[in-house]
Write an enzyme that holds these catalytic residues in place. Structure first.
Site, PDB file in Angstrom:
ATOM      1  N   ARG A 143       0.850  -1.211   0.000  1.00 12.05           N
ATOM      2  CA  ARG A 143       0.000   0.000   0.000  1.00 12.05           C
ATOM      3  C   ARG A 143       0.878   1.251   0.000  1.00 12.05           C
ATOM      4  O   ARG A 143       0.570   2.252  -0.633  1.00 12.05           O
ATOM      5  CB  ARG A 143      -0.951  -0.001   1.200  1.00 12.05           C
ATOM      6  CG  ARG A 143      -1.704   1.321   1.357  1.00 12.05           C
ATOM      7  CD  ARG A 143      -3.048   1.201   2.063  1.00 12.05           C
ATOM      8  NE  ARG A 143      -3.019   0.418   3.279  1.00 12.05           N
ATOM      9  CZ  ARG A 143      -2.448   0.808   4.432  1.00 12.05           C
ATOM     10  NH1 ARG A 143      -1.856   1.975   4.505  1.00 12.05           N
ATOM     11  NH2 ARG A 143      -2.471   0.032   5.477  1.00 12.05           N
TER      12      ARG A 143
ATOM     13  N   TYR B  71     -15.654  15.794 -17.762  1.00 16.06           N
ATOM     14  CA  TYR B  71     -15.850  14.349 -17.817  1.00 16.06           C
ATOM     15  C   TYR B  71     -16.971  13.972 -16.838  1.00 16.06           C
ATOM     16  O   TYR B  71     -17.009  14.489 -15.708  1.00 16.06           O
ATOM     17  CB  TYR B  71     -14.536  13.651 -17.438  1.00 16.06           C
ATOM     18  CG  TYR B  71     -14.679  12.163 -17.342  1.00 16.06           C
ATOM     19  CD1 TYR B  71     -14.832  11.395 -18.490  1.00 16.06           C
ATOM     20  CD2 TYR B  71     -14.675  11.520 -16.118  1.00 16.06           C
ATOM     21  CE1 TYR B  71     -14.984  10.026 -18.417  1.00 16.06           C
ATOM     22  CE2 TYR B  71     -14.818  10.146 -16.032  1.00 16.06           C
ATOM     23  CZ  TYR B  71     -14.980   9.408 -17.179  1.00 16.06           C
ATOM     24  OH  TYR B  71     -15.129   8.058 -17.088  1.00 16.06           O
TER      25      TYR B  71
ATOM     26  N   ASP C 154      -6.738  18.010 -16.150  1.00 14.97           N
ATOM     27  CA  ASP C 154      -6.989  16.634 -16.571  1.00 14.97           C
ATOM     28  C   ASP C 154      -6.512  16.538 -18.017  1.00 14.97           C
ATOM     29  O   ASP C 154      -7.136  17.072 -18.926  1.00 14.97           O
ATOM     30  CB  ASP C 154      -8.498  16.343 -16.453  1.00 14.97           C
ATOM     31  CG  ASP C 154      -8.861  14.945 -16.937  1.00 14.97           C
ATOM     32  OD1 ASP C 154      -8.086  14.341 -17.694  1.00 14.97           O
ATOM     33  OD2 ASP C 154      -9.957  14.467 -16.566  1.00 14.97           O
TER      34      ASP C 154
ATOM     35  N   LYS D 195      -6.862   5.197 -20.616  1.00 10.78           N
ATOM     36  CA  LYS D 195      -7.035   5.628 -22.012  1.00 10.78           C
ATOM     37  C   LYS D 195      -5.730   5.474 -22.798  1.00 10.78           C
ATOM     38  O   LYS D 195      -5.233   4.370 -22.899  1.00 10.78           O
ATOM     39  CB  LYS D 195      -7.559   7.071 -22.022  1.00 10.78           C
ATOM     40  CG  LYS D 195      -8.677   7.340 -21.017  1.00 10.78           C
ATOM     41  CD  LYS D 195      -9.986   6.653 -21.372  1.00 10.78           C
ATOM     42  CE  LYS D 195     -10.971   6.636 -20.213  1.00 10.78           C
ATOM     43  NZ  LYS D 195     -11.369   7.959 -19.722  1.00 10.78           N
TER      44      LYS D 195
HETATM   45  C1  LIG Z   1     -11.887   8.304 -18.412  1.00  9.31           C
HETATM   46  C2  LIG Z   1     -11.640   9.665 -17.920  1.00  9.31           C
HETATM   47  C3  LIG Z   1     -11.525   9.935 -16.553  1.00  9.31           C
HETATM   48  C4  LIG Z   1     -11.720   8.863 -15.501  1.00  9.31           C
HETATM   49  O1  LIG Z   1     -10.778   7.872 -15.585  1.00  9.31           O
HETATM   50  P1  LIG Z   1     -11.065   6.335 -15.139  1.00  9.31           P
HETATM   51  O2  LIG Z   1      -9.747   5.689 -15.389  1.00  9.31           O
HETATM   52  O3  LIG Z   1     -12.165   5.840 -16.013  1.00  9.31           O
HETATM   53  O4  LIG Z   1     -11.451   6.366 -13.724  1.00  9.31           O
HETATM   54  C5  LIG Z   1     -11.252  11.231 -16.171  1.00  9.31           C
HETATM   55  N1  LIG Z   1     -11.127  12.229 -17.077  1.00  9.31           N
HETATM   56  C6  LIG Z   1     -11.247  12.010 -18.399  1.00  9.31           C
HETATM   57  C7  LIG Z   1     -11.089  13.144 -19.342  1.00  9.31           C
HETATM   58  C8  LIG Z   1     -11.511  10.726 -18.862  1.00  9.31           C
HETATM   59  O5  LIG Z   1     -11.652  10.526 -20.167  1.00  9.31           O
END
Ligand SMILES: *Cc1c(COP(=O)(O)O)cnc(C)c1O
Length: 418
Positions: free
Chosen positions: A74, A126, A200, A225
């Site tokens: 952890r 998002y 982000d 992604k």
């Molecule tokens: C997918 C996504 C998230 C969240 O990520 P997860 O890995 O699905 O929790 C946050 N911001 C954007 C722009 C995303 O496309």
């Protein structure tokens, strides 16, 4: 059991940010990101080319009083450290932390907030981020202002001495809105230096944009992604330059236990090594698809198109357009038919995968946003989002064109090459 130490030593790993390696002749030339992405050094005793998976929860100590570098996964694990050092190099950060998902990264950042704090965020966020902020506004006594971040003044006019966090996305998804990250950051920092600016960067990936260079405090990404690229794992990454801020974020990761598991760290490391070639191909495919759809008469949103209202601004910040675009058909039912009529384009949420995906955000990824709110934020119900993969570009256009013609949204001639 677990160490409360916030400083896991990483002396055994290459310094970060790049240059990561001693070069012949002692040159100080920095490698390009494409090179750094595949180049790794590890202190492994057998000089393994791929980092070993330390699939262990605990580490035995040599002494009962002095703790070694690792004691409990952890708090830290060598496979995770290797991934984090590698990411720090390619994200131009002093420190990167890998966690269980993109939302987990956002959660760690949100735990910097205290009751009464104010957050300024976009109005095309998002869906999951929107949901978490709403939860905090409802249960955590946090005030959240959603504004149109494409207009700098909409952000600055909401700044008060309670603004603790400014949260930006560019381009947004699915409306592909661009915001001026450097200018917003500069103005926020001038007025209130202690306000944290977080970006982000999931839509761009480190390959197309490096927001830490604009002076923002935190860059985070859903590594589910582009970074991983194969839709076979969930992960999130958080990058910072400030040591103290890094320690505060790590404290939450250690306290809550959301650090990325060893196997997923290894899988993500493997995905990252092909990021450059995947991203470039997906991006050029997206450009091609966007141009053909626009030529067929559709309203297309993509930062690679000159018709994008913030085309110039985007290219002052980024070196690529990404691989996510959206277009309108003017009719919800027609859009549904197109989505269902496509074959190569999988009906799925998410993006950044080797496969191309198609979706209707209002019915899928953004369904958690209240229909009234969607309307107020001008999110067209008929909007189709395309997340372009690495297939053959012509096959992708043919498949989509077939679905569009079959749905009655365009004549076959619209897709004839001029
Ligand atoms: C997918 C996504 C998230 C969240 O990520 P997860 O890995 O699905 O929790 C946050 N911001 C954007 C722009 C995303 O496309």
């Amino acid at each position: 059991m677990s160490s409360e130490s916030t400083n896991i030593t990483t002396e055994a790993f290459p310094p970060s940010p790049a240059p990561s390696t001693p070069r012949p002749g002692g040159s100080t030339k920095k490698y390009k990101i494409e090179t750094e992405i595949v180049y790794t050094e590890s202190p492994d005793q057998y000089r393994s080319s791929s980092v070993p998976i330390y699939q262990t929860a605990t580490f035995k100590q040599a002494s009962g009083t002095e703790m070694g570098e690792y004691d409990y996964t952890r708090s830290g694990n060598p496979t995770r450290t290797h991934l984090e050092r590698h990411l720090a190099k390619i994200m131009n950060a002093n420190r990167v932390m890998a966690v269980a998902s993109g939302m987990s990264a956002m959660d760690v950042i949100a735990r910097l907030l205290r009751p009464g704090d104010e957050v300024i965020a976009g109005d095309d966020l998002y869906g999951g981020t929107n949901r978490l902020l709403k939860y905090l506004a409802t249960n955590g006594d946090i005030v959240v202002h959603h504004v149109d971040t494409t207009v700098v003044e909409r952000v600055t006019e909401k700044l008060t001495d309670k603004t603790a966090l400014v949260l930006l996305e560019s381009p947004t998804n699915p409306l592909i809105k661009i915001c001026d990250i450097p200018t917003i950051t500069k103005l926020v920092k001038e007025k209130r230096p202690q306000t944290i600016v977080a970006v982000d960067n999931t839509m761009m990936s480190p390959l197309a944009m490096s927001p830490l260079e604009f002076g923002v405090d935190i860059v985070y990404e859903s590594a589910t992604k582009f970074l991983s690229g194969h839709h076979d794992l969930m992960a999130g990454v958080i990058a910072v330059n400030d040591e103290e801020l890094g320690n505060r974020l790590f404290f939450t990761i250690n306290a809550t236990g959301c650090g990325l598991a060893p196997f997923d760290c290894w899988l993500l490391m493997r995905g990252i090594k092909t990021l450059a070639i995947r991203f470039e191909k997906a991006q050029s495919n997206a450009q091609y698809v966007a141009e053909r759809l626009e030529a067929a008469g559709f309203k297309v949103r993509f930062p690679g198109l000159k018709s994008h209202p913030q085309y110039d601004l985007h290219w002052t910040m980024a070196t690529g357009a990404g691989a996510v675009l959206s277009f309108e058909t003017g009719d919800v039912e027609i859009s549904e038919k197109i989505v269902e009529g496509a074959r190569l384009w999988g009906i799925s949420v998410s993006f950044g995968c080797v496969n191309s995906l198609i979706s209707m955000p209002c019915k899928m990824s953004h369904a958690s946003i209240d229909p009234e709110v969607r309307k107020a934020r001008a999110l067209p119900e008929d909007l189709i989002r395309l997340c372009v993969g690495i297939e053959d570009a012509e096959d992708l256009v043919d498949d989509l064109a077939h679905a569009i013609v079959q749905a009655g949204a365009a004549k076959p001639e619209a897709f004839e090459k001029k």
